[in-house]
Each structure stands twice: as structure tokens, then as C-alpha cells.
Design a protein around this motif. Structure first.
Motif, PDB file in Angstrom:
ATOM      1  N   PHE A  60       0.674  -1.202  -0.251  1.00 50.85           N
ATOM      2  CA  PHE A  60       0.061  -0.108  -0.361  1.00 50.85           C
ATOM      3  C   PHE A  60       0.803   1.409  -0.694  1.00 50.85           C
ATOM      4  N   LEU A  61       0.420   2.302  -0.554  1.00 48.85           N
ATOM      5  CA  LEU A  61       1.473   3.548  -0.583  1.00 48.85           C
ATOM      6  C   LEU A  61       1.197   3.962   0.864  1.00 48.85           C
ATOM      7  N   SER A  62       1.994   4.952   1.100  1.00 53.57           N
ATOM      8  CA  SER A  62       2.734   5.531   2.554  1.00 53.57           C
ATOM      9  C   SER A  62       3.099   4.521   3.632  1.00 53.57           C
ATOM     10  N   SER A  63       3.346   2.501   3.062  1.00 51.08           N
ATOM     11  CA  SER A  63       3.253   2.108   3.537  1.00 51.08           C
ATOM     12  C   SER A  63       5.544   2.263   4.001  1.00 51.08           C
ATOM     13  N   PHE A  64       5.618   1.252   5.328  1.00 47.58           N
ATOM     14  CA  PHE A  64       6.955   0.924   4.948  1.00 47.58           C
ATOM     15  C   PHE A  64       7.700  -0.626   6.630  1.00 47.58           C
ATOM     16  N   HIS A  65       8.003  -0.788   5.233  1.00 45.35           N
ATOM     17  CA  HIS A  65       8.458  -2.333   5.292  1.00 45.35           C
ATOM     18  C   HIS A  65       9.524  -2.821   5.137  1.00 45.35           C
ATOM     19  N   GLY A  66      10.767  -1.857   5.367  1.00 45.87           N
ATOM     20  CA  GLY A  66      12.016  -2.167   5.280  1.00 45.87           C
ATOM     21  C   GLY A  66      13.154  -1.847   4.656  1.00 45.87           C
ATOM     22  N   ARG A  67      14.346  -1.298   4.558  1.00 45.87           N
ATOM     23  CA  ARG A  67      15.332  -1.039   3.833  1.00 45.87           C
ATOM     24  C   ARG A  67      16.235  -2.666   3.369  1.00 45.87           C
ATOM     25  N   THR A  68      15.649  -3.082   3.318  1.00 47.07           N
ATOM     26  CA  THR A  68      16.345  -4.067   2.245  1.00 47.07           C
ATOM     27  C   THR A  68      15.569  -3.851   0.847  1.00 47.07           C
ATOM     28  N   PHE A  69      16.234  -4.826  -0.226  1.00 49.15           N
ATOM     29  CA  PHE A  69      15.867  -4.889  -1.335  1.00 49.15           C
ATOM     30  C   PHE A  69      14.103  -5.139  -1.774  1.00 49.15           C
ATOM     31  N   ALA A  70      14.156  -6.521  -1.152  1.00 52.88           N
ATOM     32  CA  ALA A  70      12.883  -6.861  -1.095  1.00 52.88           C
ATOM     33  C   ALA A  70      11.708  -6.020  -0.248  1.00 52.88           C
ATOM     34  N   THR A  71      12.568  -5.643   0.787  1.00 54.33           N
ATOM     35  CA  THR A  71      11.511  -4.957   1.800  1.00 54.33           C
ATOM     36  C   THR A  71      11.300  -3.207   1.623  1.00 54.33           C
ATOM     37  N   MET A  72      11.685  -2.682   0.684  1.00 53.00           N
ATOM     38  CA  MET A  72      11.919  -1.659  -0.179  1.00 53.00           C
ATOM     39  C   MET A  72      11.416  -1.414  -0.954  1.00 53.00           C
ATOM     40  N   LEU A 101      12.823  -4.186  -7.388  1.00 51.57           N
ATOM     41  CA  LEU A 101      12.011  -5.786  -7.452  1.00 51.57           C
ATOM     42  C   LEU A 101      10.918  -5.441  -8.489  1.00 51.57           C
ATOM     43  N   GLU A 102      10.727  -6.498  -9.501  1.00 46.86           N
ATOM     44  CA  GLU A 102       9.109  -5.745 -10.133  1.00 46.86           C
ATOM     45  C   GLU A 102       7.977  -6.043  -9.939  1.00 46.86           C
ATOM     46  N   THR A 103       8.631  -7.456  -8.443  1.00 42.92           N
ATOM     47  CA  THR A 103       7.021  -8.311  -8.815  1.00 42.92           C
ATOM     48  C   THR A 103       5.858  -7.114  -7.658  1.00 42.92           C
ATOM     49  N   PHE A 104       6.515  -5.842  -7.061  1.00 43.60           N
ATOM     50  CA  PHE A 104       5.325  -5.611  -5.709  1.00 43.60           C
ATOM     51  C   PHE A 104       4.786  -4.366  -6.754  1.00 43.60           C
ATOM     52  N   GLU A 105       3.279  -4.091  -6.257  1.00 45.45           N
ATOM     53  CA  GLU A 105       2.129  -3.689  -6.468  1.00 45.45           C
ATOM     54  C   GLU A 105       1.618  -2.836  -5.790  1.00 45.45           C
ATOM     55  N   TYR A 106       1.141  -1.526  -5.925  1.00 44.19           N
ATOM     56  CA  TYR A 106       0.995  -0.666  -5.117  1.00 44.19           C
ATOM     57  C   TYR A 106      -0.069   0.022  -4.827  1.00 44.19           C
ATOM     58  N   VAL A 107      -1.264  -0.279  -4.116  1.00 46.42           N
ATOM     59  CA  VAL A 107      -2.294   0.579  -4.400  1.00 46.42           C
ATOM     60  C   VAL A 107      -2.700   1.444  -3.008  1.00 46.42           C
ATOM     61  N   PRO A 108      -3.535   2.526  -3.250  1.00 49.55           N
ATOM     62  CA  PRO A 108      -3.739   3.064  -1.754  1.00 49.55           C
ATOM     63  C   PRO A 108      -4.655   2.641  -0.666  1.00 49.55           C
ATOM     64  N   PHE A 109      -3.839   2.543   0.915  1.00 46.30           N
ATOM     65  CA  PHE A 109      -4.645   2.506   1.857  1.00 46.30           C
ATOM     66  C   PHE A 109      -6.040   2.902   2.430  1.00 46.30           C
ATOM     67  N   ASN A 110      -6.621   1.620   2.508  1.00 45.85           N
ATOM     68  CA  ASN A 110      -8.359   1.935   3.037  1.00 45.85           C
ATOM     69  C   ASN A 110      -8.875   1.509   1.674  1.00 45.85           C
ATOM     70  N   ASP A 111      -8.543   1.625   0.125  1.00 45.05           N
ATOM     71  CA  ASP A 111      -9.471   1.898  -0.671  1.00 45.05           C
ATOM     72  C   ASP A 111      -9.469   0.594  -0.925  1.00 45.05           C
ATOM     73  N   ILE A 112     -10.718   0.449  -1.173  1.00 41.76           N
ATOM     74  CA  ILE A 112     -11.028  -1.768  -1.386  1.00 41.76           C
ATOM     75  C   ILE A 112     -11.260  -1.895  -2.734  1.00 41.76           C
ATOM     76  N   GLU A 113     -11.540  -1.247  -3.679  1.00 39.13           N
ATOM     77  CA  GLU A 113     -11.852  -0.003  -5.281  1.00 39.13           C
ATOM     78  C   GLU A 113     -10.684  -0.938  -5.569  1.00 39.13           C
TER      79      GLU A 113
END
Length: 385
Positions: free
Chosen positions: A118-130, A146-158
Motif C-alpha cells: 500500500f501507498l505510504s507503507s513502510f516494510h524495511g530497507r533491504t531490496f525486497a522490503t524497500m 524488484l518488479e513483483t510489487f504493486e501498490y494501491v491506496p490504503f483503505n481503498d478496497i475498490e
């Protein structure tokens, strides 16, 4: 000259000692610490029972490697599994390592590679978590993620419904976005995320690095939203300052993390495990958590009473003792002035003051912090109008 890389914008306070909710600098000045080492020292600095547990293990052995059965690992895993409702635990050294393990496990178990965060998330600073983190500022200068991550707005179920296809391995989220600004997920949203994951055959990973270990008034924050994740990650508050991270997961995932599938030299270190055991024994007590919730109500009421009418305070939000004060302006200068006033707090994004007091703080500490915040914020907003 310092031989440290300048990877941190250091504050002007250099600690000499710390105890409970207070930190003393080398200049002799004492500060009320409402950072707890960024949500790490949930029992306060130098907690005596945790210290004794570490010293007891210190006299036995410090490190033997994970080739040996280690009793304190088993006990710590039992406590973590029981408190989280999970079945299996892997110990690492940090939150980023825990999230790396969660990502690896999800990809291996599902045979899929795409992960939605999700946008505005934070999961770490290694390459995968970054790559998993939904904030561009931490990725600047490192080239393609890494190209396998996609991001969507938080609290936006649609938005999530549009992205969550059958080729998604997992959805990874914080139920309260910490570094991103103390944004709390809604119960409706989080329950719908879980339902969509089940429908599409994706795993649900909940990052409890900052929200876990009693910080929000329950052992883990997800437990307040009626959801049942497949994997959770934990770190920060788990051993009250000793380096440790962990994932806890469901029994169905056991076969995917067999011998040789993942590993760590120092993860599950006996000293960290001794600290984690004592920390969890104290925090996961029902009466202790009840006190956290009472303190939460007390500080939220006090903040609302003192700052709620300030037109420059846009919102006061959070759960337990994880609180954000959103301002209508950047807060960097305010934080600096608060330190001069003897109160140490954190930013969360550009315009949010983040409060992470120890869970053992007392009402007098809260009163003192709120008084300083009221005085400084009111003064600063008048000056900068």
C-alpha cells in the motif's frame, strides 16, 4: 571526524544513560523519552526483569548456531505463537529480515511472485522490503526495484479489487501505517482484504513490526480488527531492545520452510531469546494490556483537550500508545524545539508528530508530555501563522 557513514541525521542529544521513560544526555540533561527507541523499549529503558533474564543467559552461553536445539528459542516461539494465534515461528534479527522471510515464504508457498502493498507503507530497507514499501523517497538512487510489487491506496478496497488477480501471491499491509503517518485501517477494509485474499488464493501478511507486542493495547494490532492473517512479522518491541525479529505463520505453511529453505547465523540468538521471553511474559498479561488501554484513553483525552481546538492541529489519531498528531505544516522544527523543552518525540512523514511512549509510562509522564506539547505547539503555530 566520524568514521560512521552519515546514514542518519543525528539529533543533538547524546545519551549517557536511560531508565524507564527517561534518558539522560552526556551534558547531564534529562529528557522524557516518548520514542522508546522507535517503539522498541516497550517496557522502558533498562527494565530490571529483562536485564536479569539476559544476565542469566549470559552466564550460560551466548551463541551456538541454529544447528543445535535451543530451549530458549522453543519457549519464545511458544509464547509468540500462543499470543498471535499462529502455529510456527522463525526468528531473525530485525524487522526487515522478518519481512524478507514473510515475502520469501509467501512466494514459495503459493508458487506466485506478485505481492500487493500500500501507498505510504513502510516494510524495511533491504531490496525486497524497500521494494515492498509504498514510499518513493526511500528508493531514490538505487535503480530499479524488484518488479513483483504493486501498490494501491490504503483503505481503498475498490483499488485493491482491481489489482488483486489470481496471480497474486500475497497482500502485505500494516493495520496502522507507522512511518507513513499513523494511518489506521478501517475494520471494514481489513476484513474485505482478508476475504479477497481467500477468494483469489493469496496469502495475507500483516506487518506488526511497530504495532505488535502490546503497543496498541492487544498483543498484536490485527486482533482488534477481526482478521486472521496467514503470516505476521514482529520485531521492535519483541525483546525490549535486544536485536530480534520474527515471523509467525499458520501450520499449512510448514512444508515450505523446511531444512535449507531459509536461514540466519544470529537469528534466535540465546541472549535475545531470553529478553524476548521475559518481555512477552510481562506484556502479554491481561492486566498489563488493560493498563495500556487505560493510558491510551487518558493520553488521547488529554491531547484532545489541550490541542483539539488548535486550528493547526488537523487530527489526533492512533491506537494504544501509538499516536500521531497531524499538523498543517512540517514538524521538523517543532520536534527540535520539543527536545530543547526536554521531550523527545518522533516524526511520521512530513507533518505528523509521532508519540511512542513506553507501555510502562505513568500518568505523571503523560501529563508532563502533554503540557510540553501544548505549550510548544501553541507557541510555534502562533509564531508561524
Amino acid at each position: 571526524m566520524s568514521h560512521l557513514f552519515p546514514t542518519y541525521a543525528k539529533w543533538e542529544v547524546e545519551p549517557e544513560s536511560a531508565k524507564g521513560s527517561y534518558l539522560t544526555g552526556i551534558d547531564g540533561k534529562t529528557y522524557l523519552d516518548f520514542t522508546s527507541g522507535i517503539g522498541v523499549c516497550n517496557l522502558g529503558h533498562c527494565h530490571e526483569e529483562v536485564k536479569a533474564a539476559i544476565e542469566d543467559q549470559l552466564s550460560k552461553f551466548w551463541h551456538v548456531s541454529n544447528l543445535f536445539p535451543v530451549g530458549v528459542q522453543e519457549k519464545a516461539a511458544d509464547l509468540l505463537a500462543a499470543a498471535s494465534g499462529m502455529d510456527l515461528v522463525f526468528f531473525a534479527n530485525s524487522g526487515a529480515e522478518a519481512n524478507e522471510a514473510a515475502i520469501k515464504l509467501a512466494r514459495k508457498a503459493t508458487g506466485k511472485t506478485k505481492i500487493i502493498t500500500f501507498l505510504s507503507s513502510f516494510h524495511g530497507r533491504t531490496f525486497a522490503t524497500m521494494s515492498a514499501t509504498g514510499q518513493d523517497k526511500i528508493k531514490h538512487g538505487y535503480g530499479p526495484m524488484l518488479e513483483t510489487f504493486e501498490y494501491v491506496p490504503f483503505n481503498d478496497i475498490e483499488a485493491l479489487e482491481n489489482q488483486l488477480t489470481d496471480d497474486v501471491a500475497a497482500v502485505m499491509l500494516e493495520v496502522i501505517q507507522g512511518e507513513g503517518g499513523i494511518h489506521v485501517g478501517t475494520k471494514e477494509f481489513l476484513q474485505k482484504v482478508e476475504a479477497l485474499c481467500k477468494e483469489k488464493g493469496a496469502l495475507l501478511i500483516v506487518d506488526e513490526i511497530q504495532t505488535g507486542i502490546g503497543r496498541t493495547g492487544t498483543p498484536f494490532a490485527f486482533q482488534q480488527f477481526g482478521i486472521n492473517p496467514d503470516i505476521i512479522s514482529s520485531a521492535k518491541g519483541l525483546a525490549n531492545g535486544m536485536p530480534v525479529g520474527a515471523i509467525a505463520a499458520k501450520e499449512a505453511l510448514k512444508e515450505y520452510f523446511g531444512p535449507g529453505s531459509h536461514g540466519t547465523t544470529f537469528g534466535g540468538n540465546p541472549l535475545a531469546m531470553a529478553a524476548a521471553i521475559k518481555t512477552m511474559e510481562i506484556i502479554f498479561n491481561e492486566s498489563f494490556l488493560q493498563e495500556v488501554n487505560e493510558k491510551s484513553e487518558y493520553i488521547m483525552s488529554a491531547l484532545d483537550g489541550k490541542l483539539g481546538q488548535n486550528m493547526h492541529v488537523k487530527d489526533i489519531r492512533g491506537k494504544g500508545l501509538m499516536i500521531g498528531i497531524e499538523m498543517d505544516q512540517p514538524v521538523g522544527d517543532i520536534l527540535s524545539e520539543l527536545r530543547k523543552d526536554g521531550l523527545i518525540v518522533l516524526p511520521a512523514g512530513n507533518n505528523v508528530i509521532r508519540l511512542l511512549p513506553s507501555l510502562t509510562c505513568i500518568k505523571e509522564d503523560i501529563d508532563k508530555a502533554v503540557e510540553i506539547l501544548e505549550k510548544r505547539i501553541n507557541f510555534f503555530t502562533k509564531v508561524t501563522v
